[in-house]
Motif scaffolding. Structure first.
Motif, PDB file in Angstrom:
ATOM      1  N   GLY A 123       5.022  14.818   4.301  1.00  0.00           N
ATOM      2  CA  GLY A 123       5.494  15.165   5.624  1.00  0.00           C
ATOM      3  C   GLY A 123       5.153  14.119   6.671  1.00  0.00           C
ATOM      4  N   VAL A 124       5.675  14.344   7.884  1.00  0.00           N
ATOM      5  CA  VAL A 124       5.524  13.363   8.953  1.00  0.00           C
ATOM      6  C   VAL A 124       4.064  13.155   9.343  1.00  0.00           C
ATOM      7  CG1 VAL A 124       6.125  12.825  11.340  1.00  0.00           C
ATOM      8  CG2 VAL A 124       7.823  13.875   9.844  1.00  0.00           C
ATOM      9  N   GLY A 125       3.313  14.251   9.522  1.00  0.00           N
ATOM     10  CA  GLY A 125       1.920  14.138   9.936  1.00  0.00           C
ATOM     11  C   GLY A 125       1.073  13.375   8.945  1.00  0.00           C
ATOM     12  N   MET A 126       1.184  13.721   7.672  1.00  0.00           N
ATOM     13  CA  MET A 126       0.408  13.042   6.641  1.00  0.00           C
ATOM     14  C   MET A 126       0.830  11.576   6.515  1.00  0.00           C
ATOM     15  SD  MET A 126      -1.908  14.957   5.209  1.00  0.00           S
ATOM     16  CE  MET A 126      -2.152  14.203   3.613  1.00  0.00           C
ATOM     17  N   SER A 127       2.121  11.318   6.650  1.00  0.00           N
ATOM     18  CA  SER A 127       2.611   9.940   6.559  1.00  0.00           C
ATOM     19  C   SER A 127       2.087   9.097   7.710  1.00  0.00           C
ATOM     20  CB  SER A 127       4.144   9.927   6.542  1.00  0.00           C
ATOM     21  OG  SER A 127       4.642  10.583   5.397  1.00  0.00           O
ATOM     22  N   PHE A 128       2.025   9.700   8.902  1.00  0.00           N
ATOM     23  CA  PHE A 128       1.479   8.983  10.056  1.00  0.00           C
ATOM     24  C   PHE A 128       0.009   8.647   9.822  1.00  0.00           C
ATOM     25  CE2 PHE A 128      -0.827   9.205  14.132  1.00  0.00           C
ATOM     26  CZ  PHE A 128      -0.221   8.147  14.793  1.00  0.00           C
ATOM     27  N   LEU A 129      -0.774   9.612   9.335  1.00  0.00           N
ATOM     28  CA  LEU A 129      -2.189   9.370   9.067  1.00  0.00           C
ATOM     29  C   LEU A 129      -2.373   8.317   7.978  1.00  0.00           C
ATOM     30  CD1 LEU A 129      -3.637  13.005   9.206  1.00  0.00           C
ATOM     31  CD2 LEU A 129      -3.886  11.189  10.911  1.00  0.00           C
ATOM     32  N   ASP A 130      -1.515   8.350   6.967  1.00  0.00           N
ATOM     33  CA  ASP A 130      -1.594   7.350   5.903  1.00  0.00           C
ATOM     34  C   ASP A 130      -1.320   5.957   6.462  1.00  0.00           C
ATOM     35  OD1 ASP A 130      -1.521   6.744   2.830  1.00  0.00           O
ATOM     36  OD2 ASP A 130       0.303   5.813   3.624  1.00  0.00           O
ATOM     37  N   GLY A 131      -0.337   5.861   7.363  1.00  0.00           N
ATOM     38  CA  GLY A 131      -0.044   4.575   7.975  1.00  0.00           C
ATOM     39  C   GLY A 131      -1.204   4.060   8.805  1.00  0.00           C
ATOM     40  N   ILE A 132      -1.801   4.945   9.604  1.00  0.00           N
ATOM     41  CA  ILE A 132      -2.960   4.555  10.407  1.00  0.00           C
ATOM     42  C   ILE A 132      -4.130   4.157   9.509  1.00  0.00           C
ATOM     43  CG2 ILE A 132      -4.704   5.367  12.037  1.00  0.00           C
ATOM     44  CD1 ILE A 132      -2.061   4.892  13.365  1.00  0.00           C
ATOM     45  N   GLY A 133      -4.376   4.957   8.451  1.00  0.00           N
ATOM     46  CA  GLY A 133      -5.496   4.673   7.551  1.00  0.00           C
ATOM     47  C   GLY A 133      -5.363   3.337   6.853  1.00  0.00           C
ATOM     48  N   ASN A 134      -4.168   3.051   6.311  1.00  0.00           N
ATOM     49  CA  ASN A 134      -3.968   1.769   5.632  1.00  0.00           C
ATOM     50  C   ASN A 134      -3.997   0.612   6.620  1.00  0.00           C
ATOM     51  OD1 ASN A 134      -3.151   1.829   2.529  1.00  0.00           O
ATOM     52  ND2 ASN A 134      -2.516   3.761   3.460  1.00  0.00           N
ATOM     53  N   GLY A 135      -3.514   0.854   7.840  1.00  0.00           N
ATOM     54  CA  GLY A 135      -3.621  -0.176   8.866  1.00  0.00           C
ATOM     55  C   GLY A 135      -5.070  -0.475   9.210  1.00  0.00           C
ATOM     56  N   LEU A 136      -5.901   0.574   9.277  1.00  0.00           N
ATOM     57  CA  LEU A 136      -7.323   0.382   9.554  1.00  0.00           C
ATOM     58  C   LEU A 136      -8.013  -0.352   8.404  1.00  0.00           C
ATOM     59  CD1 LEU A 136      -8.309   3.835  11.131  1.00  0.00           C
ATOM     60  CD2 LEU A 136      -8.083   1.623  12.298  1.00  0.00           C
ATOM     61  N   GLY A 137      -7.644  -0.005   7.165  1.00  0.00           N
ATOM     62  CA  GLY A 137      -8.224  -0.692   6.017  1.00  0.00           C
ATOM     63  C   GLY A 137      -7.902  -2.178   6.031  1.00  0.00           C
ATOM     64  N   TYR A 138      -6.644  -2.505   6.326  1.00  0.00           N
ATOM     65  CA  TYR A 138      -6.217  -3.892   6.460  1.00  0.00           C
ATOM     66  C   TYR A 138      -6.966  -4.564   7.611  1.00  0.00           C
ATOM     67  CZ  TYR A 138      -2.900  -7.656   7.730  1.00  0.00           C
ATOM     68  OH  TYR A 138      -2.306  -8.850   8.066  1.00  0.00           O
ATOM     69  N   SER A 139      -7.087  -3.849   8.723  1.00  0.00           N
ATOM     70  CA  SER A 139      -7.710  -4.410   9.925  1.00  0.00           C
ATOM     71  C   SER A 139      -9.181  -4.720   9.692  1.00  0.00           C
ATOM     72  CB  SER A 139      -7.568  -3.431  11.095  1.00  0.00           C
ATOM     73  OG  SER A 139      -6.207  -3.159  11.365  1.00  0.00           O
ATOM     74  N   VAL A 140      -9.896  -3.841   8.997  1.00  0.00           N
ATOM     75  CA  VAL A 140     -11.328  -4.056   8.749  1.00  0.00           C
ATOM     76  C   VAL A 140     -11.554  -5.376   8.028  1.00  0.00           C
ATOM     77  CG1 VAL A 140     -13.286  -3.246   7.376  1.00  0.00           C
ATOM     78  CG2 VAL A 140     -12.029  -1.638   8.808  1.00  0.00           C
ATOM     79  N   VAL A 141     -10.762  -5.628   6.992  1.00  0.00           N
ATOM     80  CA  VAL A 141     -10.919  -6.865   6.225  1.00  0.00           C
ATOM     81  C   VAL A 141     -10.578  -8.070   7.091  1.00  0.00           C
ATOM     82  CG1 VAL A 141     -10.105  -8.181   4.237  1.00  0.00           C
ATOM     83  CG2 VAL A 141     -10.507  -5.731   4.022  1.00  0.00           C
ATOM     84  N   LEU A 142      -9.459  -8.002   7.820  1.00  0.00           N
ATOM     85  CA  LEU A 142      -9.064  -9.121   8.670  1.00  0.00           C
ATOM     86  C   LEU A 142     -10.131  -9.433   9.716  1.00  0.00           C
ATOM     87  CD1 LEU A 142      -6.193  -9.354   7.498  1.00  0.00           C
ATOM     88  CD2 LEU A 142      -5.330  -9.403   9.840  1.00  0.00           C
ATOM     89  N   ILE A 143     -10.665  -8.406  10.337  1.00  0.00           N
ATOM     90  CA  ILE A 143     -11.656  -8.617  11.406  1.00  0.00           C
ATOM     91  C   ILE A 143     -12.949  -9.192  10.847  1.00  0.00           C
ATOM     92  CG2 ILE A 143     -13.117  -7.406  13.070  1.00  0.00           C
ATOM     93  CD1 ILE A 143     -10.673  -5.520  13.531  1.00  0.00           C
ATOM     94  N   VAL A 144     -13.400  -8.686   9.699  1.00  0.00           N
ATOM     95  CA  VAL A 144     -14.631  -9.221   9.086  1.00  0.00           C
ATOM     96  C   VAL A 144     -14.444 -10.695   8.731  1.00  0.00           C
ATOM     97  CG1 VAL A 144     -16.095  -9.113   7.029  1.00  0.00           C
ATOM     98  CG2 VAL A 144     -15.468  -7.006   8.221  1.00  0.00           C
ATOM     99  N   VAL A 145     -13.312 -11.012   8.101  1.00  0.00           N
ATOM    100  CA  VAL A 145     -13.049 -12.405   7.716  1.00  0.00           C
ATOM    101  C   VAL A 145     -12.942 -13.286   8.956  1.00  0.00           C
ATOM    102  CG1 VAL A 145     -11.408 -13.963   6.582  1.00  0.00           C
ATOM    103  CG2 VAL A 145     -11.929 -11.742   5.561  1.00  0.00           C
ATOM    104  N   ALA A 146     -12.259 -12.805   9.991  1.00  0.00           N
ATOM    105  CA  ALA A 146     -12.087 -13.597  11.210  1.00  0.00           C
ATOM    106  C   ALA A 146     -13.420 -13.855  11.910  1.00  0.00           C
ATOM    107  CB  ALA A 146     -11.124 -12.890  12.159  1.00  0.00           C
ATOM    108  N   ILE A 147     -14.298 -12.843  11.948  1.00  0.00           N
ATOM    109  CA  ILE A 147     -15.607 -13.023  12.584  1.00  0.00           C
ATOM    110  C   ILE A 147     -16.403 -14.102  11.856  1.00  0.00           C
ATOM    111  CG2 ILE A 147     -17.861 -11.938  12.946  1.00  0.00           C
ATOM    112  CD1 ILE A 147     -16.365  -9.343  13.611  1.00  0.00           C
TER     113      ILE A 147
END
Length: 219
Positions: A123-147
């Motif tokens: 559903g829409v709600g779960m799909s939105f949360l999945d998108g945010i979660g995977n975006g956060l997972g991607y972001s954590v790695v990018l930010i750690v590497v960039a720092i």
């Protein structure tokens, strides 16, 4: 609530798209020499992920298999164009720095992969949360590497000095090697090794088994 929490939090470590599935590596190698670029790229990809997951979930019951992938790509491209235009309007310098990498979100395996594997089945709600979660997972790695790269490569972060530079009487000598793309490759490799040493369930089963002495016929 448990499913919603898992959809949002699992991709950060347990099912991180970079450390577990090794997806989205190209942008992680290219733009993490600057924390500012990594933050903007993280926000852009997370926005596109959340938008595309929601949109595809909304129309999933009306998508014939023959055009499913084409429609998904169209939705993702629309999100990327909107994000690109917003960046060009409000952060033109950053948009020029990232240039082609924002457009390449269209071909990012994380975005299309979540649309196909998750948004078409939930559903829409779960799909939105999945998108945010995977975006956060991607972001954590990018930010750690960039720092790591910017701090060791320049002695500062986002233009602000952090470590006292030797040329200014301090003790730190910047290593420009960290500003080159190969350094990101090694840092991500060490991150994957560290996460899989901690989360041993993420280690893949070997494709081969060493032969015993009896099986080789050795004396």
């Amino acid at each position: 609530m448990s499913k919603a929490r898992d959809a949002l939090l699992n991709p950060i470590v347990n099912e991180n798209p970079i450390t577990l599935q090794v997806l989205g590596i190209c942008s992680a190698l290219a733009i993490t020499n600057s924390l500012r670029s990594a933050l903007v790229m993280s926000l852009a990809l997370t926005s596109v992920l959340a938008f595309s997951n929601m949109a595809i979930s909304l129309i999933r019951r009306h998508l014939p298999d023959s055009v499913r992938i084409i429609v998904q790509m169209t939705v993702i491209t629309t999100g990327v164009i909107v994000v690109d235009q917003i960046l060009k309007s409000y952060a033109p310098d950053t948009a020029r720095t990232l240039s082609v990498f924002i457009g390449l979100i269209v071909t990012n395996c994380i975005v299309l992969g979540r649309a196909e594997a998750f948004a078409t089945k939930h559903g829409v709600g779960m799909s939105f949360l999945d998108g945010i979660g995977n975006g956060l997972g991607y972001s954590v790695v990018l930010i750690v590497v960039a720092i790591i790269r910017e701090l060791l490569g320049t002695g500062g972060l986002i233009g602000q000095p952090i470590l006292p530079l030797a040329e200014e009487g301090g003790w730190f000598q910047p290593n420009l090697m960290f500003l080159l793309p190969p350094s990101a490759f090694f840092i991500i490799g060490f991150l994957i090794w560290g996460v899989r040493s901690w989360k041993t369930a993420q280690v893949e089963t070997p494709d081969y088994r060493p032969l015993t002495r009896a099986e080789t016929g050795a004396d």
